[in-house]
Motif scaffolding. Structure first.
Motif, mmCIF file in Angstrom:
data_model
loop_
_atom_site.group_PDB
_atom_site.id
_atom_site.type_symbol
_atom_site.label_atom_id
_atom_site.label_comp_id
_atom_site.label_asym_id
_atom_site.label_seq_id
_atom_site.Cartn_x
_atom_site.Cartn_y
_atom_site.Cartn_z
ATOM 1 N N PRO A 178 5.247 13.823 -0.100
ATOM 2 C CA PRO A 178 5.922 12.781 -0.901
ATOM 3 C C PRO A 178 5.479 12.738 -2.355
ATOM 4 O O PRO A 178 6.287 12.452 -3.240
ATOM 5 C CB PRO A 178 5.556 11.488 -0.159
ATOM 6 N N LEU A 179 4.193 13.020 -2.660
ATOM 7 C CA LEU A 179 3.741 12.960 -4.044
ATOM 8 C C LEU A 179 4.317 14.085 -4.888
ATOM 9 O O LEU A 179 4.245 14.034 -6.113
ATOM 10 C CB LEU A 179 2.210 12.987 -4.105
ATOM 11 N N ALA A 180 4.880 15.117 -4.255
ATOM 12 C CA ALA A 180 5.505 16.214 -4.997
ATOM 13 C C ALA A 180 6.937 15.883 -5.404
ATOM 14 O O ALA A 180 7.543 16.630 -6.173
ATOM 15 C CB ALA A 180 5.488 17.491 -4.171
ATOM 16 N N GLN A 181 7.505 14.765 -4.895
ATOM 17 C CA GLN A 181 8.872 14.393 -5.223
ATOM 18 C C GLN A 181 8.886 13.557 -6.505
ATOM 19 O O GLN A 181 7.999 12.731 -6.738
ATOM 20 C CB GLN A 181 9.490 13.597 -4.071
ATOM 21 N N ALA A 220 1.917 2.576 -6.207
ATOM 22 C CA ALA A 220 0.596 2.484 -6.841
ATOM 23 C C ALA A 220 0.437 3.534 -7.926
ATOM 24 O O ALA A 220 -0.489 4.351 -7.917
ATOM 25 C CB ALA A 220 -0.514 2.603 -5.802
ATOM 26 N N ASN A 221 1.377 3.504 -8.891
ATOM 27 C CA ASN A 221 1.336 4.452 -10.009
ATOM 28 C C ASN A 221 1.341 5.894 -9.536
ATOM 29 O O ASN A 221 0.602 6.751 -10.050
ATOM 30 C CB ASN A 221 0.113 4.180 -10.893
ATOM 31 N N ASP A 222 2.141 6.139 -8.546
ATOM 32 C CA ASP A 222 2.326 7.487 -8.003
ATOM 33 C C ASP A 222 1.053 8.079 -7.405
ATOM 34 O O ASP A 222 0.887 9.302 -7.348
ATOM 35 C CB ASP A 222 2.866 8.448 -9.070
ATOM 36 N N THR A 223 0.174 7.225 -6.893
ATOM 37 C CA THR A 223 -1.034 7.729 -6.221
ATOM 38 C C THR A 223 -0.904 7.679 -4.709
ATOM 39 O O THR A 223 -1.703 8.302 -3.999
ATOM 40 C CB THR A 223 -2.270 6.915 -6.633
ATOM 41 N N PHE A 224 0.083 6.960 -4.206
ATOM 42 C CA PHE A 224 0.281 6.846 -2.770
ATOM 43 C C PHE A 224 1.740 7.148 -2.461
ATOM 44 O O PHE A 224 2.653 6.583 -3.070
ATOM 45 C CB PHE A 224 -0.077 5.444 -2.276
ATOM 46 N N GLY A 225 1.951 8.054 -1.510
ATOM 47 C CA GLY A 225 3.308 8.431 -1.153
ATOM 48 C C GLY A 225 3.527 8.352 0.342
ATOM 49 O O GLY A 225 2.589 8.497 1.142
ATOM 50 N N ILE A 226 4.773 8.141 0.715
ATOM 51 C CA ILE A 226 5.129 8.049 2.126
ATOM 52 C C ILE A 226 6.438 8.797 2.358
ATOM 53 O O ILE A 226 7.357 8.742 1.529
ATOM 54 C CB ILE A 226 5.250 6.582 2.580
ATOM 55 N N ALA A 227 6.498 9.523 3.452
ATOM 56 C CA ALA A 227 7.721 10.205 3.872
ATOM 57 C C ALA A 227 7.932 9.907 5.351
ATOM 58 O O ALA A 227 7.023 10.117 6.170
ATOM 59 C CB ALA A 227 7.629 11.709 3.633
ATOM 60 N N LEU A 280 1.685 10.300 5.145
ATOM 61 C CA LEU A 280 1.069 9.407 4.177
ATOM 62 C C LEU A 280 0.168 10.252 3.284
ATOM 63 O O LEU A 280 -0.688 10.994 3.780
ATOM 64 C CB LEU A 280 0.248 8.316 4.862
ATOM 65 N N GLU A 281 0.372 10.131 1.975
ATOM 66 C CA GLU A 281 -0.381 10.963 1.034
ATOM 67 C C GLU A 281 -0.999 10.061 -0.033
ATOM 68 O O GLU A 281 -0.323 9.211 -0.625
ATOM 69 C CB GLU A 281 0.551 11.994 0.401
ATOM 70 N N TYR A 282 -2.283 10.265 -0.288
ATOM 71 C CA TYR A 282 -3.024 9.416 -1.231
ATOM 72 C C TYR A 282 -3.864 10.293 -2.136
ATOM 73 O O TYR A 282 -4.662 11.110 -1.664
ATOM 74 C CB TYR A 282 -3.903 8.443 -0.461
ATOM 75 N N LEU A 292 -2.119 12.406 5.723
ATOM 76 C CA LEU A 292 -2.019 12.185 7.164
ATOM 77 C C LEU A 292 -0.614 12.558 7.612
ATOM 78 O O LEU A 292 0.372 12.036 7.084
ATOM 79 C CB LEU A 292 -2.322 10.726 7.508
ATOM 80 N N ASP A 293 -0.522 13.466 8.578
ATOM 81 C CA ASP A 293 0.767 13.887 9.138
ATOM 82 C C ASP A 293 0.846 13.485 10.599
ATOM 83 O O ASP A 293 -0.092 13.744 11.368
ATOM 84 C CB ASP A 293 0.933 15.408 9.050
#
Length: 932
Positions: A178-181, A220-227, A280-282, A292-293
Motif C-alpha cells: 500500500p505505501l507504494a501506491q 499518518a502522513n503516508d507512514t501507514f498503509g492498508i490494503a 498492513l504496512e508501517y 504484516l500480510d
C-alpha cells in the motif's frame, strides 16, 4: 480526488530506475523479489512523460523486473494476470518462456518449468515457503485468488539468500504494497462465465461468476498503509471423459490388439472459492519498516460424474464373446460386435473442501546507515477433506442379470464408439448391486454396490528468519549479507474408506452372511437421464448418489491390510544458513551486478505411521517411526554484465536441491503374506519376506546447474532474449526401487521357524537415479512502435523453448526415460492492440507431447504420454476515457480454449491406443470493473 488505475507503470527509463532501487534493498520478504514501479494512469504525467497503462504497462513492468534482476528471472504483473481467463494464476504463468501447464479438470494446474514438473519447484508467498491443499508439495494455484497479487516472479537460477529454492525454479507470488501506491484505490470487479458444452448433468450448471473488491489507502502522513481485498468465485466446468482400460492381445480375435474395456463419463464440476487478504504496512522512518500480510481462502469443489464401465475383452476376464466379422487395421481391431457384456452403471459424487491460511510479519531495522537487520516470522496452514462417493447399478449381482451386446468401432480421435443394445435407463432390469462381483474385503467376498473414500490432509509450516546486511564500500563488492532460517513443516494424512452394499439382510456386507445382492432403485433417487451420445450411448440413468448413500446403502469399514496402514505424518525440521556477497560496480567500463555465496541446509526428517502383516486371515498392525538427518551445502554465483547499450549477459552457476514428494517420505509399509515355501532361502531377493511402502530416509534430489541469458532491451519498449541451461541431476528418486529391510520383528511372530534370512526386499522409493537436462529459450517482446509511430499500440509477445532430458533409474537402467511433464518443444505467441482505451488480444500456446501424471488405479498417480496440444485464447475490451462520464469503468469479453482442444493420453508409443480423452469445451467470460 483524481481517479487512478489500480496497476499502471511509466514507460521508459523511470520504470527501470525505480525497479533497480527496489532490487538494491535488503533481500528478503517484501524486498527479496524485484518490484514493478508504479505510476498514475492517463495519457501524460505532470512532467509531460507518456504513461502507458493496461496490458502494455504490464509488459513494461515485467521487462523492467527482468532487466534489473542480477539473476535470470521471468515475471508477470497483476494487470497481466487479470487480462486472460484466470481460474488460477497458472493460466498466466503458462505463458512465460519455458513454463508449461498440464490441464486438470479443464484448468491449468500442473506447472513444469524448463521441463521439470511441480515436484521439482517451489512456490513462495511474499518470499515465504507455503503449504498446499494438494497431496504433496506442489502448490495448487486454485487455492490463491489471482486478484490478490501485484507481481509473480519466477527465479530460474537460485541465489544464496533464496531459501527453499527449487531445482526447476522458484515461483514467488507478491502481494500489493500500500505505501507504494500514490493515491487511494477502490476497485470492484464482476465477471460472468459460461461453458460452451452446456451442462452435461441435470444437477449441474454451465454458468458461473467471479467477483472481487479491493481497498488501498495511506494514513499518518503516508507512514501507514492498508490494503484489503475480498473475492468470490463460482466457476463451472464440463468434461466429456473417455478412459480405456488398455489393449490386450485378444486370443479370440487373432491375437490382435483389442479394446480391453472402457469408461465413458460425463463430468460437471463447480469450483467455489471465497478469499480475503489484508496487508498492513508501517514505515515511520528510513530506519524501520514493518509489514504484516494475512491471506485466507476457502475452497470447495463439487464434481458430478455419471458413466458406464464396459468390461469388453475376453482376454481380461470380461466373460464376453467376440463375434465373427471383426475388422483389423495394422494389428488393432477397429470394429467388432461383442456379446455377453455385463456393464457397471456409475453415479458418483466427489466433494473437496479446503481452507488455506497464511500470515507473515516482516520487520526491517536500520542499525546504522550501512547496516540493516531483517526479522521475519510466518505461519502457513492448509486443511483439506475429500468425500469421494461411488454408486453402482447393474442388471444383476455378479453377472447374473441380462447381458448386453455392444458394437465397438474406432474413431479418428482415438476413442471407441460403444453402441449398446439394452436400454440403460430401464429400471425394470437395473438395480443397486455389485454387477461384476468385484467386492472383496481381503478375506471374503462382499456385495460392493459402491465405495466411499474420505481422506483428510493437514499441512502446517512455521518459519522464523533473520538477515543482516551491510555495505562494503566502493568497488565491485558492494554489500555483504548473512542470514539464518528455521522452518518446521508437518503434513498429516488420514484415510478412511468404506464398502457400500444394499440395505437389507446380512452383516458387514459379506456375501456369506446373506447380504442383499440386488435392490430396486427408489423413485426419489432418479434425477433424470444423461446421454453419452458422444460415444454412442443414447442415455443412462441419472441418479442422486447422496440420496442412495443416505437411504439405500449401508457403509462397512474397509479393513483390508492396505487400507489400515495409510495414515501417516511427515515432519521436517530445517535449519538454513547463508552468506553472500553482492556485486555492483564497473569492470573494464562495463556495468556488473550479481552475487556469490553459499547456503548450508541441515534437515531432520521423521515420519510416523504403521506397518501391516496379513497371514491366515489375521491382520497385524504395528506402529512405526523413522527418519534421517543430513546436511547439504549449496554454493551459487550470479553475474549480470551490461556488455553494450541496453544489452546484458547473465551467467549463473549453482548447486540446488528439492525435497522428494511427502508421500514418498512416509514410514508406512504393507507386508505381504509370508511365503513359507521359501523359508530356507538365504537370498533376500527370493526369500519369504517382502513389502512395499515409503522411505522415511529418502534424501533430496540434487542438481548442478549452469545458466546463461543474453538480453537486449529496445529504446521504445520490449526486448529480445536467448537463454541456455544445463542441469546434472543426482540422487534422483526412483519410485520403484527395491531396498533391503530387516524383517526380524515379523519373524519373531513365528517361534520355532528357522528362516534362512530375515532380510527381504521392500518396494519403495530410493535415491537411485541420475540424469541430465539441457535446453534453450528464445523470447521476443516487440511493441510495433519500434518500427513506426503509426503502429503504436500494436505489439507481439512470444517465446519458444527446446528441452531434452535423459533419466536413468536403477530399477530399469537399460531403459532411460524422459522427465515427467517435459515437452521438448514449447511455444507461446501473442498479438495485441491497446490504445485509446481499446484492447484486443489473441494468445496461442503450444506444447509437444509429454509424459503426463494422471490418476491411475485407486487414484494412485501414474504416467502416460500426452498428445501435443495447442490452445487459443482471446479477449476484447474497452476502458472508458477521462472525457467520458463513465471514466473508471472497464468492460471485457474473453474466450478460452477456442480451439476446443481435448487432453489426450496414449500408451506404448502408439497414438491409436488412446487411454484418456477429456474434452472440456470452450469457456466464455464477460466482465465489468470500476476503479474509483
Amino acid at each position: 480526488m483524481a481517479k487512478h488505475t489500480l496497476f499502471a507503470i511509466r514507460a521508459g527509463s523511470s520504470a527501470i530506475a525505480l525497479t533497480a532501487a527496489a532490487l538494491a534493498a535488503p533481500a528478503f520478504a517484501q524486498t527479496a523479489a524485484p518490484q514493478a514501479a508504479e505510476a498514475t494512469s492517463g495519457t501524460a504525467a505532470d512532467d509531460g512523460a507518456i504513461v502507458v497503462t493496461g496490458y502494455r504497462a504490464s509488459l513494461n513492468a515485467s521487462a523492467s523486473i527482468k532487466r534489473s534482476a542480477p539473476t535470470i528471472v521471468e515475471a508477470i504483473s497483476a494487470q497481466d494476470i487479470g487480462k486472460l481467463p484466470d481460474v488460477s494464476i497458472a493460466d498466466s504463468l503458462a505463458r512465460l518462456p519455458g513454463v508449461t501447464a498440464q490441464r486438470l479438470e479443464g484448468r491449468d494446474q500442473r506447472l513444469s518449468i524448463r521441463g521439470l514438473g511441480p515436484d521439482f519447484g517451489t512456490t513462495l508467498l511474499n518470499g515465504r515457503e507455503q503449504v498446499t491443499v494438494g497431496d504433496n508439495r506442489g502448490v495448487e494455484y486454485d487455492q490463491y485468488p489471482a486478484e490478490f497479487f501485484k507481481n509473480v516472479v519466477v527465479y530460474k537460477a537460485p541465489t544464496p539468500s533464496l531459501v527453499a529454492a527449487g531445482i526447476s525454479g522458484t515461483v514467488d507470488l507478491r502481494m500489493l504494497r500500500p505505501l507504494a501506491q500514490k493515491d487511494r484505490i477502490i476497485s470492484v470487479q464482476l465477471r460472468g462465465q459460461m461453458n460452451g458444452l452446456g451442462k452435461l448433468n441435470p444437477d449441474a450448471s454451465r454458468y458461473g461468476y467471479r467477483a472481487s473488491a479491493a481497498y488501498v489507502d495511506k494514513f499518518a502522513n503516508d507512514t501507514f498503509g492498508i490494503a484489503i481485498g475480498v473475492s468470490a468465485t463460482d466457476a463451472p466446468s464440463q468434461n466429456e471423459r473417455y478412459n480405456a482400460w488398455g489393449f490386450p492381445n485378444e486370443d479370440t480375435a487373432g491375437k490382435n490388439l483389442f479394446l480391453g474395456g472402457a469408461k465413458p463419463y460425463v463430468q460437471s464440476n463447480k469450483l467455489q472459492r471465497y478469499g480475503a487478504v489484508a496487508t498492513l504496512e508501517y514505515q515511520p522512518s528510513e530506519n524501520f519498516h514493518s509489514t504484516l500480510d494475512v491471506l485466507y481462502s476457502h475452497f470447495r469443489e463439487t464434481q458430478h460424474l455419471r458413466g458406464i464401465e464396459f468390461p469388453i475383452a475376453p482376454q481380461w476376464g470380461s466373460g464376453a464373446t467376440v463375434q465373427p466379422g471383426y475388422k483389423v487395421d495394422n494389428g488393432l481391431v477397429t470394429d467388432a460386435v461383442v456379446s455377453g457384456v455385463h456393464a457397471v452403471q456409475r453415479n458418483d459424487l466427489n466433494r473437496r473442501t479446503a481452507d488455506n491460511f497464511s500470515v507473515g510479519w516482516n520487520n526491517q531495522i536500520g542499525l546504522t546507515d550501512k547496516m540493516h537487520l531483517t526479522l521475519d516470522a510466518s505461519y502457513s496452514s492448509a486443511k483439506r477433506t475429500d468425500f469421494l462417493l461411488e454408486t453402482y447399478t447393474g442388471t444383476g449381482y455378479q453377472t447374473a442379470g441380462p447381458a448386453d451386446t455392444l458394437h465397438i468401432s474406432a474413431n479418428p480421435n482415438g476413442t471407441f464408439s460403444i453402441v449398446p443394445t439394452i436400454d440403460y435407463t430401464d429400471r425394470s432390469i437395473f438395480g443397486i448391486t455389485d454387477p461384476r462381483g468385484w467386492g472383496y474385503n481381503g478375506t471374503t467376498a462382499v456385495v460392493q454396490a459402491g465405495f466411499l473414500n474420505k481422506p483428510q490432509f493437514k499441512d502446517d509450516l512455521l518459519s522464523l528468519r533473520g538477515d543482516l546486511d551491510g555495505e562494503i564500500g566502493s568497488g565491485l563488492l558492494s554489500k555483504w549479507q548473512v542470514g539464518v532460517n528455521y522452518s518446521r513443516r508437518k503434513k498429516t494424512s488420514n484415510f478412511l474408506s468404506y464398502f457400500l452394499c444394499p440395505k437389507g439382510t446380512g452383516t458387514d456386507c459379506t456375501v456369506a452372511s446373506g447380504t442383499t445382492k440386488f435392490a430396486p432403485i427408489p423413485d426419489q433417487a432418479v434425477v433424470g437421464k444423461v446421454p453419452l451420445a458422444y460415444l454412442g450411448v443414447p442415455n443412462m440413468l441419472a441418479l442422486d448418489p447422496i440420496y442412495l448413500y443416505n437411504n439405500s446403502l449401508q457403509a462397512v469399514y474397509d479393513n483390508r491390510p492396505v487400507s489400515l496402514v495409510r495414515d501417516n505424518d511427515v515432519i521436517e525440521n530445517v535449519w538454513s544458513g547463508y552468506a553472500m556477497i553482492n556485486l555492483d560496480g564497473d569492470v573494464g567500463g562495463k556495468k556488473v551486478t550479481g552475487s556469490f555465496g553459499v547456503q548450508a541446509v541441515h534437515t531432520r526428517q521423521t515420519s510416523h505411521g504403521s506397518i501391516s502383516n496379513f497371514n491366515n486371515g489375521v491382520v497385524t498392525i504395528i506402529p512405526a517411526a523413522g527418519g534421517d538427518n543430513y546436511w547439504r551445502i549449496l554454493p551459487s554465483a550470479n553475474l549480470a554484465i551490461e556488455v553494450g547499450q541496453s544489452t546484458y549477459v547473465k551467467l549463473a552457476g549453482s548447486q540446488a536441491m528439492v525435497r522428494p514428494r511427502l508421500d514418498q517420505e512416509r514410514i508406512n509399509l504393507e507386508f505381504n503374506p509370508v511365503d513359507f515355501t521359501k523359508i530356507g532361502s538365504t537370498d533376500p531377493g527370493n526369500g519369504p519376506f517382502s513389502a512395499q511402502g515409503g522411505n522415511s530416509r529418502l534424501r533430496p534430489y540434487l542438481s548442478t546447474n549452469a545458466d546463461i541469458s543474453v538480453e537486449h532491451y529496445f529504446a521504445k519498449g520490449g526486448y529480445i532474449s536467448v537463454a541456455g541451461y544445463y542441469k546434472h541431476l543426482t540422487d534422483y528418486v526412483d519410485p520403484s526401487q527395491n531396498i533391503l529391510y530387516d524383517f526380524s520383528s515379523l519373524a519373531a511372530q513365528f517361534p520355532g521357524v528357522q528362516f534362512g534370512t530375515t532380510l527381504g526386499k521392500v518396494g519403495a522409493p530410493a535415491n537411485a537415479g541420475s540424469g541430465n537436462l539441457k535446453g534453450f529459450e528464445f523470447t521476443l517482446s516487440m511493441p510495433f512502435a519500434n518500427f513506426s509511430k503509426t503502429l503504436d499500440g500494436f505489439g507481439f509477445y512470444g517465446s519458444g523453448s527446446y528441452t531434452d532430458s535423459k533419466i536413468i533409474l536403477a530399477s530399469n537402467a537399460g531403459n532411460p526415460i524422459t522427465l515427467p511433464g517435459l515437452s521438448d518443444w514449447v511455444g507461446n505467441a501473442e498479438l495485441y492492440f491497446e490504445k485509446h482505451g481499446f484492447q484486443v488480444r489473441a494468445s496461442y500456446r503450444y506444447r509437444a507431447k509429454f509424459l503426463a501424471e494422471v490418476a491411475g488405479l485407486s487414484a494412485n498417480p501414474t504416467y502416460r504420454t500426452a498428445k501435443a496440444e495447442g490452445i487459443l485464447d482471446a479477449q476484447i475490451g474497452y476502458d472508458f476515457q477521462p472525457d467520458s462520464p463513465l471514466h473508471g469503468l472497464s468492460v471485457l469479453f474473453q474466450a478460452k480454449n477456442l480451439t476446443d482442444r481435448p487432453f489426450i493420453t496414449y500408451q506404448n508409443d502408439d497414438v491409436r491406443q488412446v487411454i484418456d480423452y477429456q474434452r472440456y469445451g470452450r469457456d466464455f467470460y464477460i466482465g465489468l470493473s470500476y476503479k474509483f
